[in-house]
Design a protein around this motif. Sequence first.
Motif, PDB file in Angstrom:
ATOM      1  N   LYS A  23      -7.640  -2.179 -14.150  1.00  0.00           N
ATOM      2  CA  LYS A  23      -6.408  -1.868 -13.664  1.00  0.00           C
ATOM      3  C   LYS A  23      -5.892  -0.509 -14.334  1.00  0.00           C
ATOM      4  N   LEU A  24      -6.881   0.151 -15.150  1.00  0.00           N
ATOM      5  CA  LEU A  24      -6.463   1.575 -15.643  1.00  0.00           C
ATOM      6  C   LEU A  24      -6.649   2.448 -14.670  1.00  0.00           C
ATOM      7  N   PRO A  25      -5.812   3.603 -14.837  1.00  0.00           N
ATOM      8  CA  PRO A  25      -5.726   4.521 -13.660  1.00  0.00           C
ATOM      9  C   PRO A  25      -7.277   5.401 -13.788  1.00  0.00           C
ATOM     10  N   LEU A  26      -7.647   5.626 -12.501  1.00  0.00           N
ATOM     11  CA  LEU A  26      -8.859   6.346 -12.407  1.00  0.00           C
ATOM     12  C   LEU A  26      -8.468   7.922 -12.195  1.00  0.00           C
ATOM     13  N   VAL A  27      -9.210   8.673 -12.897  1.00  0.00           N
ATOM     14  CA  VAL A  27      -9.126  10.156 -12.726  1.00  0.00           C
ATOM     15  C   VAL A  27     -10.633  10.907 -12.503  1.00  0.00           C
ATOM     16  N   ALA A  42      -6.689   6.834  -7.052  1.00  0.00           N
ATOM     17  CA  ALA A  42      -7.298   7.640  -7.762  1.00  0.00           C
ATOM     18  C   ALA A  42      -6.482   9.065  -7.755  1.00  0.00           C
ATOM     19  N   ALA A  43      -6.523   9.745  -8.992  1.00  0.00           N
ATOM     20  CA  ALA A  43      -6.198  11.108  -8.927  1.00  0.00           C
ATOM     21  C   ALA A  43      -6.965  12.022  -9.288  1.00  0.00           C
ATOM     22  N   VAL A  44      -7.268  13.053  -8.316  1.00  0.00           N
ATOM     23  CA  VAL A  44      -8.499  13.954  -8.232  1.00  0.00           C
ATOM     24  C   VAL A  44      -8.182  15.422  -8.653  1.00  0.00           C
TER      25      VAL A  44
END
Length: 312
Positions: A172-176, A204-206
Amino acid sequence: MRTPPSPSDRPSRLGLFARRQKRLLRPLAGLLVLGALGGAGYLYLQLPGTREQLAPLRDKLLNKAPLRVTSIKIDGAQLTSEDTIRKALGVSVGEPVLNFSVTDARDRLNALPFIDHVVVERHLSGEIDVHITERPPFAVWQHKEHFELIDRQGNKVPDQGMTGKDAEAFTKLPLVVGDGANEPAAALIDALAQEPDVRSRMVAAVRVSNRRWNLTLKDGATVLLPEGEEVPAIHRLAKLHATTHLLDRPVVLIDMRLPDRLTIREKPPEAAPQSDSSGKAGPDTTPGHAAQQNSAQGGSSHASAPPPGNPT
């Protein structure tokens, strides 16, 4: 009258010195004997198989010793379970405290996932104290086809020995994603945490050209955030969704790079099946129907404003 001793009966100078130093020579001789015995014992212990032969005797003596582990205190662990820590310690309450190796226990604990460093203390009272300092992961960073856990500062979190079960706790951690995405991720993730409607839809944050961010949503849509203004843009996006349900609409692109314009590109409508003279589906080539189709397509494209230029 006493007869004086002849010169031949007189002790030599060495004999006189030995008599005078007799009290010092006896302790010195004892020390030499003890040193020789200690050296011989040390050399004997270095022989192959000696320690294994003496292990039963050592354990028997330790079991008879009165010093035993009375308690084990652990603090500082948030991500590491107590069972895992106790297993790595290798000792239980009731076992001889002198048989516990602080160095070996510290090495095993430092090899556990997410532990930065530990302090292990052994007291003759039987108490063992374990102070753990963890480096909690803040996000998952994907770059160069690798996934790494990072902290708030963007540094890699030690995850040596992490198993699949351990990894499940951090899904559940955010993905960068992208080169250079690790260091500026904290400000973006903090802003997303304040807007749960946006955060719950993000996959995700790209990082784009190490200058700005794109958000990839679960439905496949992409949100283009402005460079240097990502935080206010996220708050503005949350307000738009609260009033218009923007994130629930069938959009493929939300361009927020320009401060005075919001560009929304919706998914193209699916073409309705048509029937030909034989009863099979096919295009209708009649002029009237073609005009209606063009008009409908024109209305659909009109709902999406054209994208402005091509700023990065």
